[in-house]
Design an enzyme around this catalytic site. Sequence first.
Site, PDB file in Angstrom:
ATOM      1  CG  ASP A   1     105.823-126.143 -22.202  1.00  0.00           C
ATOM      2  OD1 ASP A   1     106.193-127.195 -21.345  1.00  0.00           O
ATOM      3  OD2 ASP A   1     104.605-126.133 -22.571  1.00  0.00           O
TER       4      ASP A   1
ATOM      5  CG  ASP B   1     103.828-132.107 -22.762  1.00  0.00           C
ATOM      6  OD1 ASP B   1     104.173-132.542 -23.754  1.00  0.00           O
ATOM      7  OD2 ASP B   1     103.596-132.196 -21.598  1.00  0.00           O
TER       8      ASP B   1
END
Length: 177
Positions: free
Chosen positions: A7, A9
């Site tokens: 991922d 963020d």
Amino acid sequence: MARIAIDMDNVMADLQQHVLAVYAKDYGEVIDPRRLDSVPEGSVFPEGVMVKMLNTPGFFRSIPVMKGSQEVVKALAAEHEVFIVSAAMEFPFSLAEKLAWLNEHFPFIHWRNIVFCGSKTIVEADYMIDDHDKNLRSFKGTPLLFSAPHNLPLTDYKRLNNWEEVATFFELSEVAA
């Protein structure tokens, strides 16, 4: 060789630091980072402020890089098949900005290994490193929870607190610190 989905963020990009800095600049109030611990993401800000920030042009392009992520992701990519996976569809500005951000800070990640989606339930990999339970819950591989203030109460996953722990988990011996 493993396939690893990572991922952006709160994992590669230091979203927590960024939202606090933007809020202080735009609203003149410094928020103690500890107030973010164990509460839903964005809940310490007045209603609508977080959504406004996330929909502001330039917001995603200027997020600081998470300490250690560049070196460890590069080392992972040298030994494994690494995909950057971001549920970016909710915020229209984020698509181009996240791609530009990745090209600047992670130029060794090929465009074919970048996946912007709405839901991560389609992701098939051996491992997923993410900060959100909603993305890890239905993942069929090994879910790895990257620590963020909003996920501190979670105990259902193997937790990785920083990129040094990611390097240790994947037994990366040669990571430039």
